[in-house]
Scaffold this motif. Structure first.
Motif, PDB file in Angstrom:
ATOM      1  N   ALA A   1      36.935  37.633  42.837  1.00 30.94           N
ATOM      2  CA  ALA A   1      37.615  39.142  42.413  1.00 30.94           C
ATOM      3  C   ALA A   1      36.844  40.102  40.946  1.00 30.94           C
ATOM      4  O   ALA A   1      37.000  40.989  40.218  1.00 30.94           O
ATOM      5  CB  ALA A   1      38.620  38.335  41.164  1.00 30.94           C
TER       6      ALA A   1
ATOM      7  N   PRO B   1      46.175  36.302  36.300  1.00 30.36           N
ATOM      8  CA  PRO B   1      44.667  36.420  36.985  1.00 30.36           C
ATOM      9  C   PRO B   1      44.304  35.096  37.635  1.00 30.36           C
ATOM     10  O   PRO B   1      43.889  34.174  38.882  1.00 30.36           O
ATOM     11  CB  PRO B   1      43.761  37.157  36.975  1.00 30.36           C
ATOM     12  CG  PRO B   1      45.012  37.916  35.747  1.00 30.36           C
ATOM     13  CD  PRO B   1      46.096  37.280  35.370  1.00 30.36           C
TER      14      PRO B   1
ATOM     15  N   ASP C   1      46.388  32.026  39.121  1.00 31.10           N
ATOM     16  CA  ASP C   1      46.477  32.423  40.739  1.00 31.10           C
ATOM     17  C   ASP C   1      45.254  31.911  41.085  1.00 31.10           C
ATOM     18  O   ASP C   1      45.048  31.242  42.144  1.00 31.10           O
ATOM     19  CB  ASP C   1      46.497  34.094  40.510  1.00 31.10           C
ATOM     20  CG  ASP C   1      47.557  34.326  39.940  1.00 31.10           C
ATOM     21  OD1 ASP C   1      49.013  33.861  40.760  1.00 31.10           O
ATOM     22  OD2 ASP C   1      48.472  35.366  40.429  1.00 31.10           O
ATOM     23  N   ILE C   2      44.287  32.571  40.494  1.00 26.56           N
ATOM     24  CA  ILE C   2      42.745  31.602  41.216  1.00 26.56           C
ATOM     25  C   ILE C   2      42.430  30.518  41.329  1.00 26.56           C
ATOM     26  O   ILE C   2      42.536  29.710  42.402  1.00 26.56           O
ATOM     27  CB  ILE C   2      41.691  32.397  40.476  1.00 26.56           C
ATOM     28  CG1 ILE C   2      41.527  34.026  40.820  1.00 26.56           C
ATOM     29  CG2 ILE C   2      40.271  32.298  40.622  1.00 26.56           C
ATOM     30  CD1 ILE C   2      40.271  35.029  39.441  1.00 26.56           C
TER      31      ILE C   2
END
Length: 536
Positions: free
Chosen positions: A454, A476, A479-480
């Motif tokens: 990312a 973000p 989600d990772i």
């Protein structure tokens, strides 16, 4: 009821005494005895399932998510190591006394777990719970074998399997409710088992009237030390390797060498002991060996999914503990239906091999299906996959014990039952420990790869804490972490596929012996062992 069972009790000295007749119990008497066994079994089983959905919160509160596999495997470790001992002690001190002793030990350990102030105290208390649960799970099957002939045992074994299903569904639901309730908290996940155990103690005291036996036996101290020590060092290696120390380290080689040495000494001890815990002649019994191999494999799959599936539902899917408990309903319904139905069918027909064969096929299929889950997998698909696993376990668990008991000599009933239970629990402990090691190592690597891909810097706290901590991360980062956990869990379930295939092949090689009453039991034993008339 008491007078009826007492009258039956004096009819003989029980099946464990070679050459003596089995006492005759009526269907009502057996059901009353079974009710006490089922209540105690429910107590032991619910202790693991009730905290399955709460474990992420518990270890996040006390010591970090990376300790989850150790907290879970502590009870499995002691349950596994102690299972053969309970069978032997029951031969010496009596089934009822040792069964009630296991209940008391379980209650004390459960209270200790609820009072834990640190991760070390919790692990120690969980180990105590495992000691008690090992006695309850092994001796319940031994007592059932004492009072019911193999041909009729299927119908009652189905009820025992149904208890496992009830505990599996009730546990996550109760655990989720307790964790979500502000007035209770996760400590009540341990306290909730206490009243059930107390009730079970008094029910057993009232209804269980087993015959008195005078057995010329002794405790195999050297065998107990080597068997339990070998299992313990193996579990320590699998649980701590790759986390507390590197796989390529002195600790790894010390524990591995200790395991090999203790197991070799166990072979010597059991071959020379007058009354071995695991008699070597059991391992000349093809049915016992293959049933044990199948039990190891199904235990690995069963406990692995029970411990890590709630993590997937809470971390990857963002479910509450209560909601993740509800998602286990398909698994339990499948297990409940197939366990009860297969037991009734076995009683009517005397045929049993087809059920564990089909069951292990379903377990392998379920592990493959679970390995295909992602963060966006629909709940209907997850429920269907869990239902397949429940069907497989319901067809397999109790029938393997029944097959081993049917092929055993009456004097070996306790050793056979506790032996198969030992290997099933050993498989479960190995599964939780090995799957946990794979998951922990893969998650760290996947999270690092996710941040690198990312193009963002690793955020503080972007590790596996409690599910609530993960949900509070920025979108973000969250989600990772969720994708990394799901990808790692896919690897865990993929590893379970060859394990299930090995179990399938072992059960496929199982020779189906006729389930008989006492008149045909000697012939069945002779066919199973390949022994002559003079064999024990």
């Amino acid at each position: 009821m008491g007078a009826g069972v007492a009258q039956a009790s004096v009819a003989s000295h029980g099946p464990a005494a070679s050459g003596q007749a089995r006492p005759q119990y009526t269907h009502r008497q057996i059901l009353e005895i079974l009710s006490g066994l089922m209540l105690a079994m429910l107590t032991a089983m619910i202790s693991n399932s009730v905290i399955a959905t709460a474990l992420p919160t518990i270890v996040g509160d006390l010591g970090g998510q990376d300790q989850l596999s150790w907290v879970a495997s502590a009870s499995l470790l002691t349950m596994t190591a102690s299972t053969p001992l309970w069978g032997k002690l029951s031969d010496i001190a009596g089934r009822k006394l040792m069964f009630q002793t296991a209940l008391v030990l379980f209650v004390v350990a459960s209270v200790g777990a609820g009072l834990s102030q640190g991760i070390g105290q919790l692990i120690a208390a969980r180990a105590g719970q495992g000691l008690g649960a090992g006695g309850l799970s092994a001796l319940a099957q031994v007592i059932l074998g004492d009072v019911v002939e193999p041909r009729q045992r299927g119908r009652y074994a189905g009820f025992m399997g149904a208890v496992f299903g009830v505990a599996t569904v009730a546990g996550p639901l109760v655990g989720g409710f307790i964790v979500d309730a502000d007035a209770l908290g996760w400590r009540w996940c341990f306290y909730v088992c206490v009243p059930l155990a107390v009730i079970a103690f008094f029910v057993i005291q009232r209804v269980l009237k087993l015959p008195k036996t005078n057995r010329d036996t002794s405790i195999d101290v050297f065998g107990a030390f080597t068997v339990t020590g070998g299992a313990a060092t193996l579990m320590l290696l699998l649980s701590m390797g790759g986390k507390q120390f590197a796989w390529n380290s002195v600790w790894t080689y010390v524990l591995l060498g200790g395991t090999v040495l203790l197991l070799l000494l166990a072979v010597v001890a059991e071959r020379t002991a007058r009354d071995p815990i695991l008699p070597p002649r059991l391992f000349r019994n093809r049915t016992f060996v293959l049933s044990s191999v199948g039990s190891i494999c199904v235990g690995m799959a069963m406990f692995g999914v029970m411990i890590y599936m709630p993590q997937y539902l809470q971390i990857a899917k963002g479910m509450s503990p209560a909601a993740s408990g509800l998602m286990t309903l398909p698994l339990v319904v499948g297990m409940l239906i197939t366990s009860t139905a297969s037991g009734q069918f076995v009683t009517r027909t005397g045929r049993y091999k087809i059920f564990p064969v089909a069951g292990m096929f379903c377990v392998a299929a379920a592990m493959f299906l679970l390995s295909r889950l992602h963060t966006d997998s629909p709940e209907v698909l997850i429920g269907a996959d869990l239902a397949v696993l429940g069907i497989g376990m319901g067809l397999t668990l109790q029938i393997l014990i029944l097959a081993a008991q049917n092929a055993a000599a009456p004097s070996d009933l306790a050793s056979t039952t506790s032996g198969v239970s030992f290997f099933r629990n050993l498989g479960g402990a190995m599964g939780v420990a090995a799957f946990g090691a794979i998951l922990t190592n893969r998650v760290a690597s996947e999270i690092a790869s996710g941040f690198h891909a990312a193009g963002i810097q690793r955020a503080p706290g972007a590790d596996l804490g409690s599910p609530d901590d993960i949900q509070k991360l920025p979108a973000p980062v969250r989600d990772i972490v969720r994708d990394a956990f799901t990808s790692s869990l896919e690897t865990v379930f993929l590893v379970g596929i060859p394990v299930a295939i090995i179990g399938f092949l072992a059960i496929l090689a199982l020779k189906e012996l006729p389930l008989r009453g006492s008149s045909g039991r000697a012939k069945a034993v002779k066919e199973a062992t390949g022994a002559g008339a003079g064999a024990p």
